[in-house]
Design a protein around this motif. Structure first.
Motif, PDB file in Angstrom:
ATOM      1  N   GLY A 180       0.809  -1.224   0.000  1.00 28.18           N
ATOM      2  CA  GLY A 180       0.000   0.000   0.000  1.00 28.18           C
ATOM      3  C   GLY A 180       0.833   1.261   0.000  1.00 28.18           C
ATOM      4  N   VAL A 240       1.382   2.986  -3.312  1.00 23.12           N
ATOM      5  CA  VAL A 240       0.232   3.537  -4.044  1.00 23.12           C
ATOM      6  C   VAL A 240       0.332   5.049  -4.169  1.00 23.12           C
ATOM      7  CG1 VAL A 240      -2.285   3.825  -4.015  1.00 23.12           C
ATOM      8  CG2 VAL A 240      -1.280   1.638  -3.390  1.00 23.12           C
ATOM      9  N   VAL A 241       0.776   5.717  -3.094  1.00 22.55           N
ATOM     10  CA  VAL A 241       0.892   7.172  -3.143  1.00 22.55           C
ATOM     11  C   VAL A 241       2.296   7.597  -3.528  1.00 22.55           C
ATOM     12  CG1 VAL A 241       0.777   9.278  -1.769  1.00 22.55           C
ATOM     13  CG2 VAL A 241      -0.985   7.552  -1.499  1.00 22.55           C
ATOM     14  N   PRO A 271       3.308   7.222  -7.684  1.00 22.35           N
ATOM     15  CA  PRO A 271       2.719   8.228  -8.573  1.00 22.35           C
ATOM     16  C   PRO A 271       3.183   9.641  -8.222  1.00 22.35           C
ATOM     17  CG  PRO A 271       1.022   6.758  -7.752  1.00 22.35           C
ATOM     18  CD  PRO A 271       2.269   6.436  -7.004  1.00 22.35           C
ATOM     19  N   PHE A 272       3.317   9.920  -6.917  1.00 22.27           N
ATOM     20  CA  PHE A 272       3.762  11.251  -6.503  1.00 22.27           C
ATOM     21  C   PHE A 272       5.183  11.510  -7.014  1.00 22.27           C
ATOM     22  CE2 PHE A 272       5.693  14.115  -3.273  1.00 22.27           C
ATOM     23  CZ  PHE A 272       4.909  15.226  -3.518  1.00 22.27           C
ATOM     24  N   MET A 300       5.214  12.141 -10.727  1.00 22.53           N
ATOM     25  CA  MET A 300       4.660  13.464 -11.015  1.00 22.53           C
ATOM     26  C   MET A 300       5.698  14.563 -10.743  1.00 22.53           C
ATOM     27  SD  MET A 300       0.864  14.337  -9.805  1.00 22.53           S
ATOM     28  CE  MET A 300       1.283  14.455  -8.095  1.00 22.53           C
ATOM     29  N   VAL A 301       6.334  14.479  -9.570  1.00 21.60           N
ATOM     30  CA  VAL A 301       7.314  15.512  -9.202  1.00 21.60           C
ATOM     31  C   VAL A 301       8.474  15.527 -10.188  1.00 21.60           C
ATOM     32  CG1 VAL A 301       8.945  16.265  -7.438  1.00 21.60           C
ATOM     33  CG2 VAL A 301       6.751  15.392  -6.746  1.00 21.60           C
TER      34      VAL A 301
END
Lengths: 260, 255
Positions: free
Chosen positions: A22, A25-26, A29-30, A33-34
């Motif tokens: 888990g 999951v964040v 992608p974070f 993106m950065v």
């Protein structure tokens, strides 16, 4: 604490992260993106400045940002706050019952948690950099960067523990994690290569440990084959480990636990 | 309406109860924002202008973004927690009250640390935004629209948790908006730029309002108003529909 016990602590924490899944999951992608945004900004800047900024080409800047972000995103950014809370609430007292150093168990656990995230971010960063800008500027330097990434994480972890140890005395590490994070952002070269800073700021940054946490591996990954950077990084790790250990030893002696 | 006003008043009173902590947290956030200003000053000091963006326009963008962020993440702090509350089943206490649930949830909690953003944005605009009466009026309008849009986006992505059962998407949406909004939109091209004007409307949260303050353009202002209204309606509808799928977690919280 024996080397084997430390290795087991690291491995157990890493296995937990992998089993949970888990956490990615964040983080992942974070991270993507950065890196996409910040490296895009630097590539545009390089393009409008004759192809390079402070000696870094657009490709080098992309690998630089992918590396600095991997080193910082892999760690829990509020760690100082959490350690401070455990100290202030007295929860850390339970850890004193173990026949092992509180500091080393905590650092080992966090290192174990960070390594799988670091590996996944580096993999994603390498793919993103190659697709958006090009392959690694100098593969030999990239190989040298691999141990540097682990040293950067370790250095960051022990320094955060050294900062958080202040809670033994002031009982609150409060929002100091915010300020610590910003030191890594600028003096650590996370957002901007240190060579692009004004001379006075670059000199200040060169005297602080934060450059070992982001700049060093990123400089190597950006194609600068400078093995001396690894030695400097190992030196900072040793210094900050001694500082954190001394702070925890002194703090544990004066720990006051209120309530049960 | 009186109930909602009292709720907002209580939320502010709670945040202000410990004045020392409030001051300290606001200061820390302001220092955090200063670092970003320093970064952009260093960046543009090194590269000059980038696709029409210079340090002055960037300062306006930061002023708008910190003010809007201060309102959306500080004044209506629960906007970013809607997803978590939906998944954890923490809305029981809200649903029995004789007020509109979404409005109550939004006004119930103030986050002191983000009020530092709001204060910083105002000071930044006053100090470096060349404020004239006209520019100040546009700045206030742009910040209000931007904060409404950001709040609506947070509620919308958070409310999707009612349907998918996980709240990470809302958290990611928040990070995406704040992160992408903090950069000059013209750095992006192609599909990425299209996304920033549509699905993740970060361009309308900071870049468009900043350009409006810099040089007012009625067409741009209308676009900002339309996008804000569209996301507001979508957020409200998604939350209402989501409530029908809400499952209690048997936790009685103060939301």
């Amino acid at each position: 604490m024996s080397r084997r016990a430390f290795a087991v602590t690291v491995a157990t924490a890493a296995r937990r992260v992998l089993a949970d899944g888990g956490g990615f999951v964040v983080v992942l992608p974070f991270y993507v993106m950065v890196v996409a945004v910040l490296s895009g900004l630097w590539r545009v800047a390089a393009a409008s400045n004759g192809g390079s900024v402070a000696g870094y080409s657009a490709v080098a800047l992309t690998w630089y940002i992918a590396s600095t972000e991997a080193c910082t995103v892999s760690l829990d950014i509020r760690m100082i706050d959490e350690i401070g809370r455990d100290i202030a609430s007295g929860a850390v007292a339970v850890e004193l019952l173990r026949p092992a150093s509180v500091l080393l168990v905590r650092v080992g656990t966090e290192l174990g948690r960070a390594l799988p995230r670091l590996a996944s971010c580096l993999l994603a960063g390498a793919v993103l950099s190659t697709v958006s800008a090009g392959g690694p500027p100098r593969p030999a330097a990239l190989l040298l960067a691999l141990p540097s990434f682990v040293l950067a994480i370790a250095c960051n972890l022990v320094t955060q523990h050294a900062f958080a140890a202040a809670a033994f005395w002031i009982r609150d590490a409060g929002s100091s994690w915010f300020l610590y994070q910003k030191l890594v952002f600028l003096a650590g070269g996370m957002l901007i290569p240190l060579e692009a800073l004004p001379a006075w700021l670059r000199t200040t940054a060169s005297l602080l440990p934060f450059r070992a946490m982001a700049y060093t591996p990123a400089r190597l990954a950006a194609g600068h084959l400078e093995p001396a950077l690894l030695l400097e990084q190992a030196g900072w790790l040793a210094v900050m480990t001694v500082v954190a250990a001394a702070a925890f030893r002194a703090g544990e002696r004066r720990l006051q636990v209120v309530g049960g | 309406m009186r109930g909602l006003l009292a709720t907002a008043r209580n939320a502010f009173a709670e945040a202000a109860a410990n004045r020392a902590a409030l001051g300290a947290q606001m200061t820390v956030m302001a220092v955090n924002d200063v670092v970003w200003v320093v970064f952009w000053v260093l960046f543009f000091g090194r590269v000059g202008t980038v696709r029409g963006w210079d340090v002055h326009l960037m300062v306006l963008l930061l002023a708008v973004l910190t003010c809007a962020g201060g309102i959306a993440l500080g004044v209506v702090a629960n906007a970013r927690r809607v997803g978590h509350m939906a998944v954890a089943g923490e809305l029981d206490s809200v649903l029995v009250l004789p007020v509109a649930p979404l409005a109550f949830v939004l006004l119930r909690r103030v986050e002191p640390v983000n009020l530092g953003d709001l204060a910083f944005g105002i000071v930044l605009f006053a100090a470096a935004g060349s404020p004239t009466p006209a520019r100040t009026a546009v700045f206030v309008g742009a910040v209000l629209a931007s904060s409404l849009l950001l709040s609506a986006f947070l509620v919308l992505t958070g409310s999707l948790s009612f349907f998918v059962g996980r709240s990470e998407g809302g958290e990611l949406g928040m990070h995406a908006m704040v992160l992408l909004g903090a950069y000059p939109v013209d750095v992006f091209a192609g599909v990425a730029k299209l996304v920033l004007y549509t699905v993740v409307p970060a361009a309308f949260v900071a870049a468009v309002p900043a350009r409006l303050v810099d040089a007012f353009d009625p067409a741009r202002a209308l676009a900002l108003a339309v996008v804000t209204a569209a996301f507001g309606v979508a957020a409200s509808l998604t939350f209402s529909l989501g409530l029908r799928r809400y499952t209690s977690g048997s936790v009685w919280t103060r939301a």
